[in-house]
Design a protein around this motif. Structure first.
Motif, PDB file in Angstrom:
ATOM      1  N   LYS A  58     -41.754  24.064  25.597  1.00  0.00           N
ATOM      2  CA  LYS A  58     -40.580  23.237  25.298  1.00  0.00           C
ATOM      3  C   LYS A  58     -41.056  21.797  25.060  1.00  0.00           C
ATOM      4  N   TYR A  59     -40.398  21.115  24.140  1.00  0.00           N
ATOM      5  CA  TYR A  59     -40.747  19.719  23.867  1.00  0.00           C
ATOM      6  C   TYR A  59     -39.542  18.836  24.125  1.00  0.00           C
TER       7      TYR A  59
ATOM      8  N   MET B 275     -42.376  17.262  16.876  1.00  0.00           N
ATOM      9  CA  MET B 275     -41.967  18.435  17.661  1.00  0.00           C
ATOM     10  C   MET B 275     -41.648  19.615  16.745  1.00  0.00           C
ATOM     11  N   GLU B 276     -41.071  19.316  15.583  1.00  0.00           N
ATOM     12  CA  GLU B 276     -40.779  20.392  14.638  1.00  0.00           C
ATOM     13  C   GLU B 276     -42.087  21.038  14.163  1.00  0.00           C
TER      14      GLU B 276
ATOM     15  N   LYS C 185     -43.352  23.261  16.898  1.00  0.00           N
ATOM     16  CA  LYS C 185     -42.522  24.410  17.243  1.00  0.00           C
ATOM     17  C   LYS C 185     -42.443  25.422  16.103  1.00  0.00           C
ATOM     18  N   ASP C 186     -42.530  24.912  14.898  1.00  0.00           N
ATOM     19  CA  ASP C 186     -42.207  25.728  13.743  1.00  0.00           C
ATOM     20  C   ASP C 186     -43.480  26.232  13.068  1.00  0.00           C
TER      21      ASP C 186
ATOM     22  N   GLU D  88     -36.145  20.223  22.543  1.00  0.00           N
ATOM     23  CA  GLU D  88     -35.313  21.015  23.461  1.00  0.00           C
ATOM     24  C   GLU D  88     -34.274  20.113  24.137  1.00  0.00           C
TER      25      GLU D  88
ATOM     26  N   GLY E 258     -36.876  21.182  16.868  1.00  0.00           N
ATOM     27  CA  GLY E 258     -38.030  21.297  17.759  1.00  0.00           C
ATOM     28  C   GLY E 258     -37.875  20.593  19.100  1.00  0.00           C
TER      29      GLY E 258
END
Ligand SMILES: Cc1cc2nc3c(=O)[nH]c(=O)nc-3n(C[C@H](O)[C@H](O)[C@H](O)COP(=O)(O)O)c2cc1C
Length: 332
Positions: free
Chosen positions: A2-3, A233-234, A237-238, A28, A26
């Motif tokens: 989690k970010y 963060m994206e 996460k992605d 959380e 991204g």
């Protein structure tokens, strides 16, 4: 993993959080800059605006409270629970002299016995009056020395803290020097509380290094790196971003990032114009952001200077537009 978006006083207020959430995925959870309820008085109107549900619709937010008075923390938590928040974060990290002189923020770490009594009181009171409300902590590893950390960790471990965000610096480090990873290793080994790392994550590889060394982490919190690079963060996460190598980070990728960066920038500018009186205040805010954004545009020194010098919104917009359209590759 989690970010979390770190709280940053003066930067990550609701206009920023909502614009970011609308433009990039991204994250959380966004932590608010600290709310410092006055003794017995509750929140100021500026603080209330930042946490009112109508100003945070759709964005996952955790409010942060800065105080060393049990009754003020309890009262603030009840107010926040009343607004529907499920978690309240206690600030034990702020290094500012005016804060620490009052025994708050990282100043609270200098008096572990008092901190222990504070936690004892707030957990027993809130578990009865606000059952289900989670209390998390964001802390440094000591006031003067990291040798203070084992005793502090032992205290935190005694309470049902929902999350422990550790910024591995002592107060006297402010935000400088390297994070003290030895102390963080202790937290990773000894914390019974879900642990979050925070400090100096500025790129995908910085985050990956921390994730590899600490596979048990529950989250990573990013502040300055995510203001400078709002898509960080994206990217983390992605998988779509992650799979790309330098060669694959083609014109299309950069163009998409640029388009979203422009949208983010414009939402920030419009958002501040709506809620702030006068162009001067808006320009001050935007220029502060460019201290972070500017790092992506090393070859636009002249335009960046025009942003810093702009006295009117129109002048500013013209300069910002030319920087945002300049040829830099944003993907990293
Ligand atoms: C301008 C600024 C304002 C900050 N305001 C807060 C705050 O209100 N509450 C808090 O817990 N931390 C605050 N911090 C600390 C950040 O949340 C974070 O712990 C710190 O910047 C280290 O993380 P980073 O290297 O990812 O930025 C602030 C930091 C900066 C630079």
């Amino acid at each position: 993993m989690k970010y979390y978006f770190a709280p940053m006083e003066g930067i990550t207020g609701y206009v920023f959080r909502n614009a970011h959430h609308a433009c990039f995925s991204g994250v959380e959870r966004y932590y608010t800059p600290f709310l410092a309820p006055g003794s017995g008085k509750g929140f100021s109107s500026r603080e209330l605006r930042d946490i009112l549900p109508e100003n945070n619709r759709g964005t996952p937010v955790t409010p942060q409270v800065l105080t060393c008075r049990e009754e003020d923390f309890i009262k603030a938590s009840k107010t926040l629970a009343g607004y529907g928040y499920g978690e309240v974060n206690l600030n034990l990290g702020c290094p500012s002299g005016t804060v620490t002189a009052k025994g708050k923020g990282s100043g609270f770490l200098a008096d572990p016995e008092r901190l222990d009594r504070f936690l004892d009181c707030v957990f027993s009171e809130l578990s009865a009056s606000c059952p289900g409300l989670r209390i998390s902590i964001k802390t440094r590893i000591g006031y003067v020395s990291e040798e203070e950390f084992p005793a502090l960790l032992e205290i935190f471990n005694r309470y049902p803290v929902s999350g422990l965000i550790v910024h591995p610096r002592v107060r006297e480090d402010y935000y400088k020097g390297k994070p003290r990873m030895e102390a963080f290793r202790l937290a990773a080994g000894e914390s019974r509380i879900p642990l979050c790392y925070n400090g100096d994550i500025r790129s995908v590889s910085d985050a990956e290094n921390v994730e590899t060394e600490f596979p048990g982490l529950s989250a990573i919190m990013i502040g300055r790196g995510a203001v400078a690079c709002p898509w960080l963060m994206e990217q983390l996460k992605d998988g779509r971003w992650k799979r790309k190598t330098d060669e694959e980070a083609d014109e299309e990728t950069n163009e998409e990032l640029r388009r979203r960066f422009v949208k983010f920038h414009d939402m920030l500018l419009c958002g501040y114009q709506e809620v702030m009186p006068g162009d001067r205040n808006v320009l001050f805010k935007m220029k502060e952001l460019w201290d972070h954004f500017g790092s992506h545009f090393p070859e636009a020194a002249k335009e960046l200077k025009r942003i810093r010098k702009a006295q009117r919104i129109a002048e500013y917009q013209e300069a910002a537009r030319s920087v945002l359209q300049s040829g830099t590759a944003l993907y990293q």
